[in-house]
Design a protein around this motif. Structure first.
Motif, PDB file in Angstrom:
ATOM      1  N   ASP A 237     -15.854   1.158  -1.616  1.00 52.39           N
ATOM      2  CA  ASP A 237     -16.920   0.733  -0.699  1.00 52.39           C
ATOM      3  C   ASP A 237     -17.946   1.852  -0.496  1.00 52.39           C
ATOM      4  O   ASP A 237     -19.156   1.611  -0.469  1.00 52.39           O
ATOM      5  CB  ASP A 237     -16.289   0.328   0.644  1.00 52.39           C
ATOM      6  CG  ASP A 237     -17.333   0.121   1.725  1.00 52.39           C
ATOM      7  OD1 ASP A 237     -18.184  -0.762   1.559  1.00 52.39           O
ATOM      8  OD2 ASP A 237     -17.310   0.869   2.724  1.00 52.39           O
ATOM      9  N   ALA A 238     -17.457   3.070  -0.378  1.00 50.64           N
ATOM     10  CA  ALA A 238     -18.379   4.194  -0.158  1.00 50.64           C
ATOM     11  C   ALA A 238     -19.257   4.416  -1.394  1.00 50.64           C
ATOM     12  O   ALA A 238     -20.466   4.631  -1.277  1.00 50.64           O
ATOM     13  CB  ALA A 238     -17.593   5.460   0.180  1.00 50.64           C
ATOM     14  N   VAL A 239     -18.642   4.346  -2.577  1.00 52.86           N
ATOM     15  CA  VAL A 239     -19.427   4.516  -3.806  1.00 52.86           C
ATOM     16  C   VAL A 239     -20.463   3.398  -3.915  1.00 52.86           C
ATOM     17  O   VAL A 239     -21.620   3.637  -4.265  1.00 52.86           O
ATOM     18  CB  VAL A 239     -18.503   4.539  -5.046  1.00 52.86           C
ATOM     19  CG1 VAL A 239     -19.321   4.463  -6.328  1.00 52.86           C
ATOM     20  CG2 VAL A 239     -17.648   5.800  -5.027  1.00 52.86           C
ATOM     21  N   ASN A 240     -20.071   2.185  -3.573  1.00 48.10           N
ATOM     22  CA  ASN A 240     -21.019   1.062  -3.630  1.00 48.10           C
ATOM     23  C   ASN A 240     -22.233   1.313  -2.740  1.00 48.10           C
ATOM     24  O   ASN A 240     -23.364   1.008  -3.110  1.00 48.10           O
ATOM     25  CB  ASN A 240     -20.345  -0.241  -3.173  1.00 48.10           C
ATOM     26  CG  ASN A 240     -19.290  -0.711  -4.154  1.00 48.10           C
ATOM     27  OD1 ASN A 240     -19.167  -0.171  -5.255  1.00 48.10           O
ATOM     28  ND2 ASN A 240     -18.496  -1.699  -3.748  1.00 48.10           N
ATOM     29  N   ARG A 241     -21.988   1.864  -1.562  1.00 51.44           N
ATOM     30  CA  ARG A 241     -23.103   2.069  -0.631  1.00 51.44           C
ATOM     31  C   ARG A 241     -23.963   3.281  -0.984  1.00 51.44           C
ATOM     32  O   ARG A 241     -25.152   3.308  -0.690  1.00 51.44           O
ATOM     33  CB  ARG A 241     -22.579   2.188   0.804  1.00 51.44           C
ATOM     34  CG  ARG A 241     -22.215   0.827   1.419  1.00 51.44           C
ATOM     35  CD  ARG A 241     -21.748   0.950   2.871  1.00 51.44           C
ATOM     36  NE  ARG A 241     -20.421   1.559   2.959  1.00 51.44           N
ATOM     37  CZ  ARG A 241     -20.176   2.752   3.449  1.00 51.44           C
ATOM     38  NH1 ARG A 241     -21.157   3.502   3.916  1.00 51.44           N
ATOM     39  NH2 ARG A 241     -18.945   3.221   3.483  1.00 51.44           N
ATOM     40  N   TRP A 242     -23.383   4.304  -1.597  1.00 47.97           N
ATOM     41  CA  TRP A 242     -24.141   5.552  -1.824  1.00 47.97           C
ATOM     42  C   TRP A 242     -24.792   5.641  -3.202  1.00 47.97           C
ATOM     43  O   TRP A 242     -25.607   6.513  -3.449  1.00 47.97           O
ATOM     44  CB  TRP A 242     -23.242   6.782  -1.577  1.00 47.97           C
ATOM     45  CG  TRP A 242     -22.989   6.973  -0.111  1.00 47.97           C
ATOM     46  CD1 TRP A 242     -21.924   6.492   0.607  1.00 47.97           C
ATOM     47  CD2 TRP A 242     -23.837   7.643   0.842  1.00 47.97           C
ATOM     48  NE1 TRP A 242     -22.055   6.827   1.940  1.00 47.97           N
ATOM     49  CE2 TRP A 242     -23.218   7.531   2.104  1.00 47.97           C
ATOM     50  CE3 TRP A 242     -25.054   8.313   0.741  1.00 47.97           C
ATOM     51  CZ2 TRP A 242     -23.782   8.077   3.270  1.00 47.97           C
ATOM     52  CZ3 TRP A 242     -25.610   8.864   1.891  1.00 47.97           C
ATOM     53  CH2 TRP A 242     -24.976   8.736   3.142  1.00 47.97           C
ATOM     54  N   TRP A 243     -24.422   4.737  -4.125  1.00 45.57           N
ATOM     55  CA  TRP A 243     -24.919   4.859  -5.496  1.00 45.57           C
ATOM     56  C   TRP A 243     -26.447   4.766  -5.593  1.00 45.57           C
ATOM     57  O   TRP A 243     -27.118   5.677  -6.067  1.00 45.57           O
ATOM     58  CB  TRP A 243     -24.247   3.809  -6.398  1.00 45.57           C
ATOM     59  CG  TRP A 243     -24.817   3.754  -7.782  1.00 45.57           C
ATOM     60  CD1 TRP A 243     -25.525   2.732  -8.332  1.00 45.57           C
ATOM     61  CD2 TRP A 243     -24.731   4.771  -8.793  1.00 45.57           C
ATOM     62  NE1 TRP A 243     -25.884   3.039  -9.618  1.00 45.57           N
ATOM     63  CE2 TRP A 243     -25.416   4.293  -9.925  1.00 45.57           C
ATOM     64  CE3 TRP A 243     -24.146   6.045  -8.844  1.00 45.57           C
ATOM     65  CZ2 TRP A 243     -25.538   5.022 -11.102  1.00 45.57           C
ATOM     66  CZ3 TRP A 243     -24.264   6.781 -10.015  1.00 45.57           C
ATOM     67  CH2 TRP A 243     -24.957   6.268 -11.125  1.00 45.57           C
ATOM     68  N   TYR A 244     -27.002   3.657  -5.077  1.00 45.85           N
ATOM     69  CA  TYR A 244     -28.453   3.486  -5.247  1.00 45.85           C
ATOM     70  C   TYR A 244     -29.277   4.474  -4.409  1.00 45.85           C
ATOM     71  O   TYR A 244     -30.271   5.020  -4.910  1.00 45.85           O
ATOM     72  CB  TYR A 244     -28.868   2.024  -5.018  1.00 45.85           C
ATOM     73  CG  TYR A 244     -28.477   1.144  -6.183  1.00 45.85           C
ATOM     74  CD1 TYR A 244     -29.146   1.263  -7.406  1.00 45.85           C
ATOM     75  CD2 TYR A 244     -27.432   0.239  -6.095  1.00 45.85           C
ATOM     76  CE1 TYR A 244     -28.783   0.484  -8.499  1.00 45.85           C
ATOM     77  CE2 TYR A 244     -27.061  -0.543  -7.190  1.00 45.85           C
ATOM     78  CZ  TYR A 244     -27.740  -0.416  -8.390  1.00 45.85           C
ATOM     79  OH  TYR A 244     -27.375  -1.175  -9.472  1.00 45.85           O
ATOM     80  N   PRO A 245     -28.882   4.724  -3.164  1.00 44.60           N
ATOM     81  CA  PRO A 245     -29.610   5.784  -2.440  1.00 44.60           C
ATOM     82  C   PRO A 245     -29.579   7.132  -3.174  1.00 44.60           C
ATOM     83  O   PRO A 245     -30.554   7.883  -3.137  1.00 44.60           O
ATOM     84  CB  PRO A 245     -28.881   5.853  -1.093  1.00 44.60           C
ATOM     85  CG  PRO A 245     -28.361   4.467  -0.890  1.00 44.60           C
ATOM     86  CD  PRO A 245     -27.960   4.004  -2.270  1.00 44.60           C
ATOM     87  N   SER A 246     -28.477   7.421  -3.874  1.00 43.28           N
ATOM     88  CA  SER A 246     -28.414   8.681  -4.629  1.00 43.28           C
ATOM     89  C   SER A 246     -29.401   8.665  -5.796  1.00 43.28           C
ATOM     90  O   SER A 246     -30.065   9.668  -6.067  1.00 43.28           O
ATOM     91  CB  SER A 246     -26.997   8.931  -5.161  1.00 43.28           C
ATOM     92  OG  SER A 246     -26.082   9.002  -4.097  1.00 43.28           O
TER      93      SER A 246
END
Lengths: 366, 235, 93
Positions: A237-246
């Motif tokens: 879940d954390a990777v899903n949320r942070w991928w595009y902002p990164s």
């Protein structure tokens, strides 16, 4: 000068510090990021050995320094625009470090083991240190830290938009370390070769310290991904949320990027936003497979012709919204900083008053 | 043999102190002080881990540092009340640090020479850190005490409010350390133009027996929430 | 309140080496400057000794004077030990 380095809404930030305005290595292929930092440090020394062609004109001397890959130092003559771009760039970088303490600092008191608590505390402490190294570098350009802090608190200078997203679970600490610090390092390693000496030196120091940050994030995610089903779900879940902002940290697509041409000429930029973003994606795919976590992009696949991964671009409209102050945490982050600053005022005043009294009592001494 | 609960109490002092100091992250009065407070928190946390690990071995029930930190309720914590008190105000933080480090320094000096090899090794490391904490707290106590009218008022207020809690530090076998503690603290307060509070009257205690203030349970709830939500997980 | 004074920080990385400039910081007085320098610039055991100097106390040469200031030393190669041929077999020089 403050007006000049204050940031117009559309003119900066997205191609800023945690974006990527400055310098770049020539061929990083096959080198670890830390090797690249060390190479930049060696080059900084060897460039200083080279003799410059004599030129009595200030502008000519400045250009000769840039041409020889030497460093411009604080008391050298430099074009006003060069000075202004640097102040703005370094200040935004410093602000990003200081604001960046908040999302991770949010989890220090709740870290799920004492070892993790110690590592996270040391990491957030490093970020304060990096902010201070950078403010010090900016101050060599003739602007004071108090002025820069004021520009941050009044919203006239920006910090990286990535820190306007919330940290919702412990796994976010891992995702920030792996993805956000990972993207920051891809952006920042090139800054070790920036043509301005104090900034380049600060970046060498920072990048060396940062390498532990990314590793601790990776380790947290790795442990979670190989833990209980609930932990694994938290990590994904954390990777899903942070991928595009990164991905958005690299700034707008090259077609929309400002400042580039001049920065190239001044050797403060050699790779474009899109090139660095591609490099980051290529790195992450392999690392994600070691983590056994997936990246949330159904169109992510190897392109044999380009020898790079194809991927879905981040939502740049969302990025612009966050830059404009409409991200989930913009207000919270800046209010937190303002509160810390105003609540600490009486302490700073006390220290100044004490120093003044002592200067009167013991004029010569320490 | 060294007593399990005694070592646990020392470890709990350090752990709870670290947790309070860590709450300053990203909100110290000055960015330089953010770094200093984090350093001190890291020192206390490091000592806490060594002490809790050792306590677990003394107990012989296979409890790790994390078992002891995360899976005990407040009634099973043995820290002194001083360390668990909330720190909204920087003057309170500095007064607590002054009182705590002026106590930990001579205590660790003594334990460093004790017959218990493990404890003496931990204390030998920790006493150098305590000397630094004492130095830091002293510098700030003097600056706040002898700074502005407002800072003087806040610092005096913090000293007055916390003073009663310092008596608990000298309960039991190390009662004689109070003389040394007083000598250290009185000198700093005098430098700071602060009034040393009178003894007598209210002397809150009970922390060593697991009777705490209402604040500790909240501190632990925050510290333990993730760990307890995932029983048996590795981190 | 006026700006907190700026201090330049010099660290001796190891015994036998000279103090080297590492950066600057803000502190209201010298004692705090020294403590801040320890926390900021030697968190990873980068030094065995620290100097802090008020930035305002530093007098610097200007790049404009560079030729007059530094070029006279350029032809004094005898100041550099590599100028001298050491006869073979002469040790410890």
């Amino acid at each position: 000068m403050l007006q000049d380095i204050a940031c117009g809404e559309a003119s900066c930030n997205t191609d800023g510090v945690y974006g990527n305005d400055f310098g770049a290595p020539d061929d990083p292929a096959g080198q670890s990021l830390l090797d690249q930092v060390e190479a930049a440090e060696r080059e900084l020394r060897s460039a200083a050995e080279r003799r410059l062609a004599g030129d009595d004109h200030l502008q000519g001397y400045f250009e000769a320094i840039i041409e020889a890959d030497q460093k411009v130092e604080p008391r050298d003559w430099m074009p006003d625009d060069y000075r202004r771009s640097l102040v703005r760039q370094i200040a935004q970088h410093a602000h990003s470090e200081i604001i960046g303490m908040q999302p991770e600092g949010n989890w220090i008191t709740r870290a799920p083991s004492l070892k993790r608590k110690a590592i996270l505390l040391a990491k957030v402490q490093d970020e304060a240190g990096h902010g201070l190294y950078l403010y010090a570098a900016a101050e060599t350009l003739g602007v004071s830290r108090d002025e820069l802090v004021e520009l941050l608190l009044s919203g006239r200078q920006k910090y990286s938009s990535i820190f306007n997203y919330p940290t919702l679970t412990w796994a976010d600490v891992g995702a920030i370390g792996w993805l956000v610090d990972g993207a920051a390092i891809v952006n920042q390693v090139p800054l070790c070769r920036c043509s301005y000496g104090p900034y380049a030196r600060a970046m060498i120091r920072i990048c060396k310290e940062e390498s532990f940050h990314q590793r601790q994030g990776f380790e947290i995610l790795h442990t979670l991904a190989h833990g209980t089903p609930a932990q694994r779900e938290m990590a994904q879940d954390a990777v899903n949320r942070w991928w595009y902002p990164s991905l958005a940290m690299f700034g707008p697509p090259d077609s929309d990027s400002t400042h580039s041409e001049r920065s190239m000429a001044w050797k403060i930029k050699r790779f474009s936003n899109d090139e660095l973003r591609q490099r980051f994606v290529d790195m992450c795919v392999q690392q994600a497979s070691v983590l056994t976590l997936s990246l949330p992009d159904p169109d992510l696949r190897w392109n044999a012709e380009r020898e790079h991964y194809d991927f879905t671009q981040p939502d740049f409209d969302e990025l612009m919204q966050v830059v404009k102050g409409n991200g989930p945490c913009n207000r919270q982050r800046i209010e937190h900083r303002r509160r810390a600053h105003s609540e600490g005022a009486w302490v700073r005043e006390a220290a100044a008053a004490y120093a003044a009294k002592r200067a009167v009592r013991e004029p010569a001494g320490v | 043999m060294t007593d399990f609960e005694y070592v646990l109490g020392l470890g709990d002092d350090a752990l709870v102190a670290a947790q309070r100091l860590a709450q300053w992250a990203a909100r110290a009065p000055e960015m330089e002080e953010d770094i200093a407070l984090a350093n001190i928190a890291l020192d206390q946390l490091g000592t806490a881990r060594l002490l809790l690990t050792y306590a677990g071995e003394l107990e012989g029930a296979d409890r790790t540092e994390d078992d002891l930190a995360y899976l005990r309720d407040d009634r099973d914590f043995h820290n002194c009340l001083l360390v668990e008190l909330p720190e909204q105000d920087f003057a309170v933080t500095m007064a607590k640090l002054l009182f705590l480090s002026a106590y930990q320094k001579p205590l660790y000096d003594r334990l460093a020479d004790s017959g218990d090899e493990r404890l003496s090794a931990i204390a030998a490391k920790a006493r150098k850190e305590s000397a630094y904490h004492l130095d830091h707290a002293s510098l700030w106590t003097v600056r706040l005490g002898d700074g502005t009218d407002e800072s003087h008022r806040r610092m005096q207020d913090a000293v007055d409010r916390l003073w009663p809690y310092t008596h608990e530090l000298f309960e039991g076998e190390h009662a004689d350390l109070r003389a040394q503690w007083l000598a250290t603290v009185e000198a700093v307060l005098a430098d700071a133009t602060l009034t040393r509070p009178a003894d007598g009257g209210w002397t809150p205690g009970g922390g060593r027996q697991g009777l705490h203030t209402e604040h500790l349970s909240y501190l632990l709830a925050e510290m333990q929430v993730v760990h307890r939500a995932h029983p048996g997980a590795r981190w | 309140m006026s700006d907190t004074p700026l201090w330049e920080v010099f660290v001796r990385p190891r015994r036998g080496l000279a103090h080297t400039h590492v950066g600057s910081l803000h502190a209201p007085d010298a004692e705090l400057a020294l403590r801040n320098a320890r926390d900021l610039y030697t968190r990873r055991q980068e030094g065995v000794s620290i100097w802090v100097v008020p930035s305002a106390a530093i007098v610097a040469s200007s790049p404009d004077e560079k030729d007059a200031f530094f070029d006279p030393a350029a032809d004094k190669v005898y100041r550099h030990p590599t100028f001298y041929d050491v006869p073979e077999g002469a040790g410890h020089l």
